[in-house]
Design a protein around this motif. Sequence first.
Motif, mmCIF file in Angstrom:
data_model
loop_
_atom_site.group_PDB
_atom_site.id
_atom_site.type_symbol
_atom_site.label_atom_id
_atom_site.label_comp_id
_atom_site.label_asym_id
_atom_site.label_seq_id
_atom_site.Cartn_x
_atom_site.Cartn_y
_atom_site.Cartn_z
ATOM 1 N N GLY A 5 0.826 -1.198 0.000
ATOM 2 C CA GLY A 5 0.000 0.000 0.000
ATOM 3 C C GLY A 5 0.859 1.247 0.000
ATOM 4 N N TRP A 74 -6.059 -5.633 -8.845
ATOM 5 C CA TRP A 74 -4.775 -4.944 -8.849
ATOM 6 C C TRP A 74 -4.122 -5.032 -10.219
ATOM 7 C CZ3 TRP A 74 -2.221 -1.459 -6.283
ATOM 8 C CH2 TRP A 74 -0.841 -1.319 -6.473
ATOM 9 N N SER A 80 -4.349 2.223 -10.277
ATOM 10 C CA SER A 80 -5.321 2.207 -9.183
ATOM 11 C C SER A 80 -6.245 3.417 -9.298
ATOM 12 C CB SER A 80 -4.618 2.184 -7.827
ATOM 13 O OG SER A 80 -3.892 3.375 -7.610
ATOM 14 N N CYS A 82 -7.565 5.458 -7.145
ATOM 15 C CA CYS A 82 -7.249 6.651 -6.362
ATOM 16 C C CYS A 82 -6.053 7.412 -6.921
ATOM 17 C CB CYS A 82 -7.010 6.269 -4.898
ATOM 18 S SG CYS A 82 -5.672 5.083 -4.642
ATOM 19 N N ARG A 106 -4.892 7.001 -1.106
ATOM 20 C CA ARG A 106 -4.272 5.810 -0.519
ATOM 21 C C ARG A 106 -4.868 4.553 -1.140
ATOM 22 N NH1 ARG A 106 -5.533 3.617 5.514
ATOM 23 N NH2 ARG A 106 -7.566 3.362 4.481
ATOM 24 N N TYR A 107 -3.996 3.615 -1.453
ATOM 25 C CA TYR A 107 -4.471 2.279 -1.791
ATOM 26 C C TYR A 107 -3.850 1.286 -0.815
ATOM 27 C CZ TYR A 107 0.040 1.340 -4.090
ATOM 28 O OH TYR A 107 1.390 1.167 -4.353
ATOM 29 N N ARG A 109 -3.202 -2.818 -0.831
ATOM 30 C CA ARG A 109 -3.265 -4.027 -1.659
ATOM 31 C C ARG A 109 -3.377 -5.273 -0.792
ATOM 32 N NH1 ARG A 109 1.581 -6.088 -5.689
ATOM 33 N NH2 ARG A 109 0.524 -7.981 -6.433
ATOM 34 N N TYR A 114 -7.239 -4.649 -4.320
ATOM 35 C CA TYR A 114 -6.869 -3.511 -3.484
ATOM 36 C C TYR A 114 -8.131 -2.731 -3.128
ATOM 37 C CZ TYR A 114 -7.529 -0.262 -7.426
ATOM 38 O OH TYR A 114 -8.072 0.475 -8.444
ATOM 39 N N ALA A 116 -9.276 1.448 -1.904
ATOM 40 C CA ALA A 116 -8.714 2.781 -2.144
ATOM 41 C C ALA A 116 -9.559 3.883 -1.513
ATOM 42 C CB ALA A 116 -8.586 3.019 -3.644
#
Length: 235
Positions: A5, A74, A80, A82, A106-107, A109, A114, A116
Amino acid sequence: MDADGAILFDAEASPQVDDDWFAPDYWRERGALRSQPGGRGGVQLIATPVGECVLRHYRRGGLVAKLMGDRYLWRGADASRCVAEFRLLAEIARLGLPGPAPVAARYRRHGLFYRADLVTRRIADAQTLAECLAAGRLDAELAREVGALVARFHRAGIWHADLNAHNVLVTGTGLYLIDFDRGRLRAPAEGWRLANLRRLHRSLVKLSRPGHDIGVFEHDVWQPLLYGYERTFSA
């Protein structure tokens, strides 16, 4: 960005952002959180050290939500939701276009999937275009302003994946577009521009008052909106 992450943030907005920023309970314990309708599951308004912000946890919609919930496949950090939206919002800000200012993303995983989150600055004292329509405030003048707003983004090659009346904000100082999840930069082309406008048209028609004459809507609202769009796009 590590494999488990990462947090991406605007250092000019805040010199430090950690996981607490994305935890509603953290803000609730400090009396700095309140929910707000809108989006899938709503969003949270948080009173942060840098001012009032909007905290959004990414959630799926439709039938796939029953299977995947808030998980996404993912495909790398740059892909991602976000990170992509944060970077697009940063580009929107760089271009001087009226959108939400990005603060942090923020992600996290978990194997093949994942989750987010995104934090943006709140646009104060705003109503959605849908609310203006319901209140009878969407007249020809406002419609022209909406058309001009959309045209400014299209001229810059910014495609909004869900252009509808809930994602246009009206304030005393101007109009804004919000919610750029899945949006992206594209070479300006008539096909996607017109498709974007048709999506907005469907949204406005759907939200119009029951029994409202569609011919009156086209004359009083949609044609002025298109006029504002074409005049600005061609300027």
